[in-house]
Design a protein around this motif. Structure first.
Motif, mmCIF file in Angstrom:
data_model
loop_
_atom_site.group_PDB
_atom_site.id
_atom_site.type_symbol
_atom_site.label_atom_id
_atom_site.label_comp_id
_atom_site.label_asym_id
_atom_site.label_seq_id
_atom_site.Cartn_x
_atom_site.Cartn_y
_atom_site.Cartn_z
ATOM 1 N N UNK A 307 0.818 -1.219 0.000
ATOM 2 C CA UNK A 307 0.000 0.000 0.000
ATOM 3 C C UNK A 307 0.851 1.267 0.000
ATOM 4 N N UNK A 308 2.067 1.191 0.478
ATOM 5 C CA UNK A 308 2.930 2.377 0.551
ATOM 6 C C UNK A 308 3.975 2.412 -0.565
ATOM 7 N N UNK A 309 3.846 1.514 -1.541
ATOM 8 C CA UNK A 309 4.807 1.441 -2.635
ATOM 9 C C UNK A 309 4.598 2.589 -3.621
ATOM 10 N N UNK A 310 5.570 2.770 -4.489
ATOM 11 C CA UNK A 310 5.460 3.827 -5.506
ATOM 12 C C UNK A 310 4.537 3.423 -6.647
ATOM 13 N N UNK A 315 -0.202 -4.284 -4.860
ATOM 14 C CA UNK A 315 -1.518 -4.414 -4.222
ATOM 15 C C UNK A 315 -2.536 -4.970 -5.209
ATOM 16 N N UNK A 316 -2.332 -4.697 -6.506
ATOM 17 C CA UNK A 316 -3.202 -5.307 -7.519
ATOM 18 C C UNK A 316 -3.059 -6.827 -7.494
ATOM 19 N N UNK A 317 -1.807 -7.311 -7.430
ATOM 20 C CA UNK A 317 -1.600 -8.752 -7.405
ATOM 21 C C UNK A 317 -2.180 -9.370 -6.128
ATOM 22 N N UNK A 343 -0.991 7.134 -1.310
ATOM 23 C CA UNK A 343 -0.261 5.915 -1.689
ATOM 24 C C UNK A 343 -1.247 4.758 -1.888
ATOM 25 N N UNK A 344 -0.858 3.796 -2.765
ATOM 26 C CA UNK A 344 0.385 3.710 -3.521
ATOM 27 C C UNK A 344 0.444 4.727 -4.659
ATOM 28 N N UNK A 345 1.652 4.970 -5.137
ATOM 29 C CA UNK A 345 1.844 5.953 -6.191
ATOM 30 C C UNK A 345 1.370 5.459 -7.541
ATOM 31 N N UNK A 346 1.587 6.289 -8.564
ATOM 32 C CA UNK A 346 1.114 5.971 -9.911
ATOM 33 C C UNK A 346 2.235 5.486 -10.826
#
Length: 378
Positions: A307-310, A315-317, A343-346
């Protein structure tokens, strides 16, 4: 009370129809049973020999008076017999149309004597069940269809969208498509609606599930990949143009209560992907996190890292691994960002546009991305 019925000798009695003398005797009777017999006997006589114009008003007054005095079972029988009659008194038909729904249903479905003004009055005055029956009525006029759309009652709109014979204007179909954004039940019938245009189909495509997207794509020969990309671009642009929201801060005690709730749901075999979607819609991010971790057998820390990734790829997986449809992911990730400080980023590829992925493959992809994330921070 004595009821006089004017009957001409040109109406010879038929089998199953009471003789004129018996009708007059019933008319003089004061008992409820005799009034019911009189009402049905006159109806039988009129069905066999429709009354002449000069006496229809007299018969109409008699039938209406009797119908007001009989029991509901008799009124229901009367409504079934008069449903397709073109000779029946108009006032009697409108009275039956506003009666209890079991009585009104055959009249609303088929009576040729109900006018647009009558139907609009029913839409305003009667129950939701009456309104649904009006919306289902064959060859419903554009005027009545517009009145239904104006009321914006979900169940009635859905019945109208399912009525292929209703005369819905292009603007009416457009408004139904707009309503389908909030009323999920409208989407399937609109996908098949004969008056749906290419432009409307592209709009409808934005908020339907995978199966309906495929149906729209096949019917209108739309490029699903391009449409999916357009939907994602619109969401990303809206997000970029909005100020970054503050993350929702919840206490440790509240988070622990969410964890216990997830544990109970899982123990009772009640934890489902739909529950996680609802948790996000209800702005319960911690409930979503613990639920996703439990369903996918991931750690809470792994879900928080995703959830805090760029990029929203991880999170889709994770969502795909537990069975959350990719068709709802675009809207869901936008809501997650509002709850999680943006977050998460785009950054990164929009992997959900590539098509479906099996839960096992999604799980492996999720764990691989999380490992890379953890190694890059060491």
């Amino acid at each position: 009370m004595t009821v006089l019925v004017q009957l001409t000798p040109s109406w010879p009695p038929e089998d199953g129809i009471a003789p004129l003398g018996e009708l007059l005797a019933l008319a003089r009777s004061r008992t409820g049973d005799d009034r019911q017999r009189l009402l049905l006997a006159i109806t039988s006589l009129c069905e066999t020999n429709p009354p002449a114009e000069e006496i229809s008003e007299v018969l109409g007054e008699v039938l209406l008076m009797l119908a007001r005095q009989v029991e509901r079972d008799v009124r229901r029988t009367l409504a079934e017999r008069l449903a397709t009659a073109d000779w029946a008194p108009h006032d009697l038909i409108t009275m039956l149309a506003l009666d209890e729904i079991d009585i009104a249903r055959p009249i609303l479905a088929a009576s040729p004597l109900l006018r647009d003004d009558d139907l609009i009055v029913i839409l305003v005055q009667a129950t939701i069940e009456h309104q649904i029956e009006v919306a289902r009525r064959p060859s419903l006029s554009g005027r009545v269809a517009d009145a239904i759309i104006e009321q914006a009652e979900p169940a009635t709109l859905t019945a109208l969208a399912s009525n292929r014979t209703a005369e819905i204007s292009p603007d009416g179909v457009r408004r139904l498509v707009e309503h389908s954004r909030r009323i999920a039940a409208l989407r399937a019938p609109l996908t098949r609606h004969p008056r749906l245009t290419d432009v409307m189909a592209e709009q409808l495509y934005q908020w339907v599930g995978t199966a309906l997207r495929q149906a729209i794509g096949a019917r209108f020969e739309l490029n699903e990949t391009d449409l999916d990309f357009s939907v994602q671009e619109a969401v990303d642009k809206a997000f970029r143009d909005s100020p970054a929201p503050a993350p929702v801060v919840e206490s440790a005690e509240f988070e622990e209560s969410e964890r216990r709730l997830v544990a109970k749901l899982r123990a009772a075999d009640q934890l489902r992907p739909s529950y996680l979607i609802r948790a996000i819609r209800e702005k319960r991010l911690n409930l979503f996190i613990h639920g996703l971790a439990a369903l996918g057998e991931f750690s809470v820390g792994e879900i928080r890292s995703a959830l805090n990734a760029t990029s929203p790829e991880a999170i889709y997986y994770a969502c795909s691994a537990v069975g959350i449809d990719r068709a709802v992911f675009v809207a869901m990730i936008a809501e997650i960002r509002l709850l999680n400080g943006g977050s998460p980023g785009t950054y990164g590829a929009q992997v959900w546009l590539r098509g479906s992925i099996s839960p096992a493959s999604a799980t492996r992809a999720f764990r691989a991305l999380i490992r890379e994330e953890q190694q890059s921070t060491v």
